[in-house]
Every structure is written in structure tokens, then in C-alpha cells.
Motif scaffolding. Sequence first.
Motif, PDB file in Angstrom:
ATOM      1  N   ARG A 561       2.785 105.558  12.687  1.00  0.00           N
ATOM      2  CA  ARG A 561       3.452 104.252  12.780  1.00  0.00           C
ATOM      3  C   ARG A 561       4.602 104.111  11.776  1.00  0.00           C
ATOM      4  NH1 ARG A 561      -1.530 103.350  10.398  1.00  0.00           N
ATOM      5  NH2 ARG A 561      -1.537 102.380   8.319  1.00  0.00           N
ATOM      6  N   ASP A 564       9.211 105.730  12.719  1.00  0.00           N
ATOM      7  CA  ASP A 564      10.495 105.101  13.063  1.00  0.00           C
ATOM      8  C   ASP A 564      11.346 104.856  11.813  1.00  0.00           C
ATOM      9  OD1 ASP A 564       9.860 105.140  15.704  1.00  0.00           O
ATOM     10  OD2 ASP A 564       9.230 103.035  15.813  1.00  0.00           O
ATOM     11  N   TRP A 565      10.717 104.331  10.756  1.00  0.00           N
ATOM     12  CA  TRP A 565      11.473 104.102   9.516  1.00  0.00           C
ATOM     13  C   TRP A 565      11.865 105.435   8.860  1.00  0.00           C
ATOM     14  CZ3 TRP A 565      14.826 101.662   7.108  1.00  0.00           C
ATOM     15  CH2 TRP A 565      14.961 101.653   5.718  1.00  0.00           C
ATOM     16  N   TYR A 567      12.699 108.135  10.416  1.00  0.00           N
ATOM     17  CA  TYR A 567      13.889 108.635  11.104  1.00  0.00           C
ATOM     18  C   TYR A 567      15.132 107.841  10.709  1.00  0.00           C
ATOM     19  CZ  TYR A 567      11.067 111.710  14.043  1.00  0.00           C
ATOM     20  OH  TYR A 567      10.232 112.698  14.483  1.00  0.00           O
ATOM     21  N   GLU A 568      14.984 106.563  10.459  1.00  0.00           N
ATOM     22  CA  GLU A 568      16.130 105.768   9.999  1.00  0.00           C
ATOM     23  C   GLU A 568      16.590 106.224   8.617  1.00  0.00           C
ATOM     24  OE1 GLU A 568      16.215 101.507  10.454  1.00  0.00           O
ATOM     25  OE2 GLU A 568      14.602 101.600  11.947  1.00  0.00           O
TER      26      GLU A 568
END
Length: 648
Positions: A561, A564-565, A567-568
Motif C-alpha cells: 500500500r 504508490d508514494w 513511485y512518486e
Amino acid sequence: MVKLTLKDGSVREVEENLSAAEIVKGIGMGLYKAACCVKIDGAVCDLRTQITKDCTFEVCTFDDPDGQKTFWHTASHILAQAVKRLYPNTKLAIGPAIDGGFYYDFDVEHPFTPEELTKIEGEMKKIVKEKLPLEQFLLPPDEAIAKLREMDEPYKVELCEEHAGKGEPISFYKQGDFTDLCAGPHLMTTETVKAFKLLSCTGAYWRGSEKNKMLSRVYGTAFPKAAQLEEELQRREDAAKRDHNKLGRELEFFTTVDTIGQGLPVLLPKGARVVQLLQRWVEDYEQAHGCLLTKTPLFAKREFYKISGHWDHYRDGMFIIGDPDDESKECFALRPMTCPFQYQVYLNKQRSYRDLPMRLTETSTLFRNEDSGEMHGLIRVRQFTISEGHYILRPDQLEEEFKGCLEFVRYFLDAVGLLESCTYRFSQWDPANPKNKYEGTKEQWDESQRVMGEILDHLGLEYEIGIDEAAFYGPKLDIQYKNVYGKEDTLVTIQIDMLLAKRFGMEYVDKDGAKKTPYIIHRTSLGCFERTLAYMIEHFGGALPLWVSPEQVKIIPIADRHLDWAYEVQKALNAKGIRCSIDDRNEKVGKKIREATLEKIPYMLTIGDNEVNDKTVSVRTRKGEDQGVKSVDALLTQLLEEIETKAK
């Protein structure tokens, strides 16, 4: 009476025909017990040498390089004597002192096992306890050869026959029941070699040629005191952990493949990335400082190398395509250096004094047919890439341009962390060199060495002089560096050349309208990139500085979870040129951190629920330092400053 000028400048008068040992005793018994040899008018001599005339007189202890060489050379004779006692049919080759110790090459049925080395050490201890004196004697060449044949020592016979043509007496040393062909010098007695260790046994071709028989080379080291030996063995153990040949493979910087060939390493993605970073950095810096980039062929005709002189002076070190002795057919050779190729850039059109200096540089791939016994990881290879340059200039520009070259070198070596450990050698020619390896006249060499000596002195550079270490066309400043084991290699060179321009018909039109021949500086900025990488791996223990690390940041999300962060964050870092990756494996965070630390990755960013909510990262270094939670912008500011300053 004779007058002795000691190292401190004081003068002593002593009786004529005293031995050096007797004179040292007179100076002090403590010094006598520590003495390994003496220097008489600069020449290293045995303590048994008699003093017959006024001279400079220096006592060399084990703290002096010449004293160490004498000590280790004697240890090699003790090794050879022990081997001959235990294995009488063994044939002796050579046994010199080397950096950090000694070796001896033996012709035996099979390489010595670790158990046999232990047995040989035991016999060496017996020889030391016997307190055997080492005594020199001389024989005429024919008698020396006859003696060695009687001793059934074919390798010694070969060496002796090479020197027999000079007609000079041949030197031997005897210790008890052992006699060896040797020029010396040696210690007074075997008793002095108190502590020693045989380190390994490897294969080595006789005289370094694959065409000759493979011998067994036994390496060892020795010291006057057991504590010194223990310290050295600990140092070697620590060095083995930093050895680039081991660490560089473990960290996947490079590998070697038998079917590709010895001395032809394959750079893996990490190693290739570091070399690319170094090359781009050097090229950009050179361009910003007035250098002109060239790209020249990797090989050329035999006739081209004849013009430059490399065919006559360097042919044995070249890879040749075709029959070198068949003049009716074309023959090519891979380039061992770039200088004659870059001269063609200069010769492309007429040059004026206003065009000078012309600073030609190239990231050059070179090929040198090194002996198989010399190959070592990335340090000694047969194909390598070098930051090569040739400055073509007027005589009045020589000193300023030489200074600029040295400033380049110091800047680059300091940035990669190697400068403080470098030493300098003023490499000069030897007019008595039997191989006639030099171009030019004595007057030309005297002039070029005088000019270079003045430049080095004006720069306040401390250097040693290396006789017979010059290039065939001119003297050079060699910047030396030692690997973790103490083996010294040349890392960078700056050379003055007053000869080759004339061979190629290089001229410029001077202010007065007359055509004149330019001088040339051959130089490298960072030297061989592969060798530099090897030394950096050893110096930093594989933990390269952030700016040159193949991977700078590892992002470690705690759970899916958090991806996503992660990858940012990666996208933001990549946008600023930071080399980073995400470890998205289904493994525990602790394991991911341990593995990233073992890979020597400078920074690890862990991301959990708090970091996702706050748009931050938790920062940890490979040293185990927890730097706490940071915003991405704050982290980038820190990383970019560390990269910009090339912090070590």
C-alpha cells in the motif's frame, strides 16, 4: 685515514680498509644491531664491504626502503635453502625482494601445498637458528657457468650466460651448504631474520612468458620482530577484505571470463556506470578548460608506428594483426597509445604560433600485450580506457602548460579520494640502457630533463628520481599509487617530448615568419579509468562517494500500500538525476535494509503509513545513521549539495 660524510652532514675520520660493519659499530652498537646494509656514495652495499676511500656513508635499517629490500632478499635465500634441503631435485629460478616481502620461483613437480609451506617454514626456522653467515664470492664468467652447470641449475645458467658477454666477474652468495647466483646485497647472517611467514604459492611463467615453463612461485614476508610480522599479517587480512579483485566481483562491478581471455575484464552495469560517470566528468571539465576532443582509429598500419618509433621500441607490447616481418603484405597493430594519431589532427593544416597551445584530448581505448603473470583484476589489463591528452605548444609555453596539467591531475585525484596517498617520481632515461630503448641524443635528453627538473622545482614538488623509467621519447612525471597490498603502479603520467614532433614533420609559423618545431606534453587527467575504479573500490572499501555511486538511493516501502508514494518519490529523485530504485519484494524491511547496506548503497528511504500520509521519507545511511524523517525537497537539497561538492 678516510673521511666519511654521514647522512646528517657530519664528517668522521676512520682507518682505511675497515668494513662497513666495523664503522657502524663505532657509531653505536644499537645502530649496528639494527643495520641491514649501507649506502656508499649512493650505492647499496653489504655491511662486509671494506671502505678504502673518502665517501658518503649512510646506514640503512629496516625502517629504510633499501634496508627492507636487503632484509627481504636475504629471507628469499633462506627460503630457497630450505626448499633445496627438503626437495633436493628442485631447480632454482629467481628470488627478489618485492614491495612488502619477497618471492622465489621454483621448478618442482607440483605447486607446494599449504602443508608443505608449513614444513618449509619449519626448515627456515632451523636455518635462522644456525646463524649462517652470508658471504659473497666472485668467479670469472666461464667458471661461474661451469659451477652452475655442475650444480644442475639450468635457470641460473641461462641468467649467467646473459651476463657473461660483459666479461665482468659473476657474483655468488654462500650461506652454509647453500650457494646462489646473486648480486646482493645481503644481511651479515641468517640470525637477523627473526619473524617470517610464507603467504602463498602460485604459478608463474619463467621470465613472464607463456612460451616458457610454468614455475611455482612462493610468496613470503619477514620482519626483525614478531610483533611487526603480526601487524603486517593483520594489515594483509584487512587488505584482503578491500581487495578490488574480490570486493569488485562481490559487489558486481566487474567479472572475468576464461574464454574471453586474461586481462580482458567485463564491466558489469555497476562498473560500467561508474566508468561512464568518470569519463563524462573528465571530458566536460577538459572542454571547459580549453581542450579539444578527438576520436581516432583503434589500429593502424605497421608503417605508421615506424614513424612514431613505437614499432622499434614497443613492438613486443603490441597486438599485431598480420605477419610483422612480411613487408609484402599489409600489417596492422592495435594502438598502445594515442599520441601519433592525435598528431594527425595538428597536421591537418598549417599552424601558426597563435594556434598554440593546442590541447588535444581523447577518451582512448588502448591495447597492450602485458605478460600473463602481470594481470591483476582491473589494475593490470590488456584493454583499457584512458583520459589521454597531447598538448602541442611553443617552448615558452611549456612550464605554464605543464603546471596546468598537474593542476588537472590534482583536482581529479582529489575528487576521487586518491590524491593524499599519491607519490611523485621524476622518471629519467638511462644512457647505459643495454636495450637501447631511447630515441634522441644525450644532449637532447640532458636538455629535456634539465627543463623538466626546473619546472618540478619551481612547482615545489617533492619527488623521487627513477632512472631508466622514462618513455622512449622523453622524461616524465609519474604519479604513483599503491594498492591495498603495497604494490605500486603508475596512476597518471605527464611527459615532456622534444623529439616526436620532428619525426612527424610538425611545425608552426612563428612571429618572425620562420617555421619551428613545437614541443609536446603527453598527459592523462585521471589515467586509466579501470585502474582508477579499482583503487577507488579499495580506498573506499566499495562504499563509493554518493556522486559516483552506481546506485545512490534505495527506496524501501514497508507494504504494497506504500508503493504508490514510493513511485512518486522515485520519479521526483529521477527528475533531478538521482540514481535510485525501489525494492518492492515481499521481504521484511530489516532484510531489505541489510542487503542494501551490503551493496554499499549510500542512502535508504523507508516508507510506511506515516510517510505516505505526511508525504515524507525516513532516511537511513549505509553507515547505519538514522537521519530521521525528511520531506522530498529537503532530501533533494541534501543529496544535490553532496553530489555538487563531490563529498567523500
